[in-house]
Design an enzyme around this catalytic site. Structure first.
Site: not given
Ligand code: BGC
Length: 571
Positions: A116, A162, A214, A353, A355, A422
Site C-alpha cells: 500500500r 494521504h 484518514e 487504520n 493503532y 495500517e
C-alpha cells in the site's frame, strides 16, 4: 535473504524457547493487565486468500520534493516553515523516489504480495489542476514503481490522498474548505479529475484504490486545530466543512470509477478511516464510548457505508449545541437528498487504520465558551494505568481493542469486507538503534492474533492486514524522532541505507505461516513468547523511560541470539 536463512530463526529459536519459558515462569510477575482468557493465544490460520501487506505514504518516504515539475504540497510548506520537530522535512525522507527498487526488494524478501503506497497529487498535477499541466516525470515514476511491484509479484494498493494536498489548491480555493455546502464545489471536481487520471494511467495494473487516508486527520488536525497542514485554525467549524467536502469528493471519485472504469478494469474502490477503540471507563460511560466512535469513525463511515448521512447522535448533539450557542443552524453541515443518495454505498471495502484504544468517560453536557470538535463530543478520554506505551505519546498497546473495533464495524455497517490498512508501533530514535525490536514483534504478534480471533471466531470479514510501516519514515510533526519501520533507515546516511529489523524477520514468518498454525515451529516460538510479550509490556508501564525496559532488555538478550544468527546468515 535466502529462505533458509530467515527460517533458521525460528528453528534456532527452539532451544531459546525453553529458556524463555523457564525465565517467564520464574521471574515475571503476573500482569494485572493480562486477562488469561481474553488474551489467550488463538492457534489457527487466516483464510487462504488473506492479504498481508505493508504500507507507506508519498510525503513520508519519497523525498524528491521539487524534482522535475513536482509542485509543492501543503506539507512541503509546513515543513519548510520549520514547524516539525527538529526542523525535519520530507525533502529527502527515505529517498524512495530513487530507491524504490530497493523497497520492492525488501518486500519480496519478506514474502509480501501486496504493497500500500500513496500517489502525491502535486507530483502528478503540480498545481492540482490538470488544465495547468501534467508532470510527465511523476507519471513515469509511478508507472515504474507499479511495474517493479508487478514484476515481483506484488499487488499495488494505491491511496490517492494521504494528506499532501497541492499548495496551489489551498491558496486558490481554500482546499477542502472550498464552498462546502453547494453542489458546484470546485474541490470535488478537481479531486475527481485527479482520480480519473490515476485510473486512466495506472488502473490497468492497480486493482485496489483508497480515495482518502484518514479524513479525520485532515479535517480536524488540518482544518480545525491547524497544527497539521494546511494549518487552518477554525476549531468550531473548519473540520465539519472539510469533512463534508472530503466525503463528497470521495463519492465523486467512487462514481467516476464505477461509471467509467469498473467494467474494463474490474478493481475495487474504498476509503481508509482511522479509529481508536473507545472502551467505557465504567458501565455508566457506555453511551459516551459509542458517541466517541460515532464522532470519529462514524462521521465518515455512517454516510458512506450506511445511509448517506451523518450519525444520528452527531446530528442531535450538534443541534442541541446550536441551540445552546444561540445559532440558527448547526455547525454540522447538511447533505442534500441527492448528495445523500450519491454518497451512500460508495465503499467496495472498509479500510481501517487502527493503532490504539482510549478509555472514555461521559462529559455531558457542560456548555463552554469556545465550542470545538473536541468538546462537541461531550466525552473525556484517558488510558488505563496498566496499558503499556510506545514511543508516540498517543500510542498505548491494547491488542484486544482491535477485535472489539472489528466486531463493531461488522455490526454497525452491515458486515462489510474490512481491510486493515495500517497497524503498527513506534520506537524512539535512539542510539544505539533499536534493531532487536522486540516490543514491535510483540505488538504485531498480539494484534494480528486478535485480528485472527475477529476473523475466525467472530466471523468478521477481515480480508487484509497491513503493517505500518515498511520503513522508518517522516512521522509528520514528530519528524524522524519516531520510528515505525520494519526496516531501519539511517537518515544521516546520504544513501539512506535500509537495514532489516528483527520484526521484519518475524513478520516474514507470520506471512509464510498465514497466522499461527497448530504444531508449527513458528507457533511454538510464539507460544513461548506469548506470556513474555504481555509481561514485557507491564515492565514498560512500571518503569517506562522512553528506552528499553529492564525486562525487555533481558528478553531481547535471549531473543537476540537466534536473531543474530539469522542476521549473520542474511549478511
Ligand atoms: C497515518 C500514517 C502515520 C501513522 C502513525 C496514520 O495515522 O496514516 O501516515 O505515520 O498513522 O502515526
Amino acid at each position: 535473504m535466502s529462505a533458509t536463512a530467515s527460517d533458521s530463526i525460528m528453528e534456532t529459536g527452539t532451544f531459546v524457547n525453553c529458556f524463555l519459558l523457564v525465565i517467564s515462569l520464574v521471574i515475571i510477575p503476573v500482569n494485572g493487565g493480562y486477562d488469561k482468557e481474553r488474551d489467550a493465544l488463538l492457534k489457527g490460520t487466516f483464510p487462504q486468500d488473506f492479504i498481508w501487506s505493508s504500507a507507506t505514504a508519498a510525503y513520508q518516504i519519497e523525498g524528491a520534493w521539487n524534482v522535475s515539475d513536482k509542485g509543492p504540497s501543503v506539507w512541503d510548506t509546513l515543513a519548510h516553515q520549520g514547524r516539525v520537530y527538529n526542523q525535519d522535512t520530507g525533502d529527502v525522507a527515505c529517498d524512495s523516489y530513487h530507491k524504490y527498487p530497493e523497497d520492492v526488494a525488501l518486500m519480496k524478501q519478506m514474502g509480501l504480495k501486496y504493497y500500500r503506497f500513496s500517489i502525491s497529487w502535486p507530483r502528478i498535477f503540480p498545481t492540482g489542476e490538470q488544465q495547468d499541466g501534467v508532470n510527465q516525470d511523476g507519471v513515469r515514476y509511478y508507472n515504474a514503481l507499479i511495474n517493479e511491484l508487478i514484476a515481483n509479484d506484488i499487488q499495488p494498493m494505491v491511496t490517492l490522498f494521504h494528506w499532501d494536498l497541492p499548495q496551489v489548491l489551498q491558496d486558490r480555493y481554500g482546499g477542502f474548505l472550498n464552498n462546502h455546502t453547494t453542489n458546484t464545489t470546485v474541490i470535488h471536481d478537481l479531486f475527481g479529475d485527479y482520480a480519473r487520471f490515476c485510473y486512466q494511467n495506472f488502473g490497468d495494473r492497480v486493482k485496489y484504490w483508497i480515495t482518502f487516508n484518514e479524513p479525520w486527520i485532515t479535517s480536524w488536525l488540518g482544518y480545525g486545530v491547524g497544527n497539521f497542514a494546511p494549518q487552518h485554525n477554525e476549531p468550531a467549524e473548519g473540520q465539519y466543512k472539510a469533512a463534508h467536502n472530503i466525503i463528497l469528493s470521495h463519492a465523486k471519485a467512487y462514481h467516476i470509477y464505477d461509471d467509467e472504469f469498473r467494467a474494463a478494469q474490474n478493481g475495487q474502490v474504498g476509503i481508509t478511516l482511522n479509529c481508536d477503540w473507545g472502551t467505557p471507563k465504567t458501565p455508566a460511560d457506555a453511551d459516551a464510548a459509542i458517541r466517541y466512535i460515532q464522532f470519529s469513525m462514524g462521521w465518515f463511515a455512517h454516510p458512506i457505508f450506511k445511509n448517506g448521512d451523518y450519525p444520528e447522535v452527531m446530528k442531535t448533539t450538534m443541534a442541541r449545541k446550536a441551540q445552546e450557542e444561540g445559532r440558527t443552524t448547526s455547525r454540522l453541515p447538511e447533505f442534500t437528498p441527492e448528495q445523500k443518495l450519491s454518497i451512500s454505498g460508495t465503499g467496495d471495502f472498509f479500510g481501517l487504520n487502527h493503532y490504539t484504544t482510549v478509555e472514555v468517560t461521559d462529559a455531558c453536557c457542560t456548555p463552554i465558551e469556545n465550542p470545538n470538535y473536541d468538546t462537541d463530543k461531550d466525552v473525556g478520554t484517558g488510558h488505563a494505568p496498566d496499558w503499556p506505551r510506545a514511543a508516540s505519546s498517543w500510542l498505548y498497546v491494547v491488542p484486544w481493542g482491535i477485535r472489539n473495533l472489528l466486531g463493531f464495524i461488522k455490526e454497525e455497517y452491515g458486515d462489510p469486507e474490512i481491510y486493515v490498512t495500517e497497524n503498527g508501533r513506534s520506537d524512539h530514535d535512539q542510539d544505539p538503534a533499536i534493531m532487536m525490536d522486540m516490543e514491535r514483534i510483540c505488538y504485531y504478534m498480539m494484534y494480528t492474533n486478535e485480528v485472527m480471533k475477529a476473523s475466525n471466531m467472530d466471523n468478521v470479514k477481515v480480508k487484509a492486514y497491513t503493517a505500518w510501516s515498511l520503513l522508518d519514515n517522516f512521522e509528520w510533526l514528530s519528524g524522524y524522532s519516531e520510528r515505525f519501520g520494519l526496516h531501519y533507515v539511517d537518515f544521516n546516511d546520504p544513501t539512506r541505507t535500509r537495514y532489516p529489523k528483527a520484526s521484519s524477520v518475524f513478520f516474514k514468518q507470520l506471512v509464510r505461516n498465514n497466522g499461527y498454525p497448530e504444531g508449527s515451529e513458528f507457533t511454538k516460538y510464539v507460544e513461548n513468547m506469548w506470556y513474555f510479550c504481555h509481561n514485557t509490556t507491564e515492565a514498560e508501564v512500571n518503569g517506562y523511560t522512553g528506552g528499553a525496559s529492564q525486562i525487555s532488555s533481558l528478553f531481547s538478550l535471549f531473543l537476540a541470539i537466534p536473531m543474530m544468527i539469522a542476521y549473520s546468515l542474511i549478511a
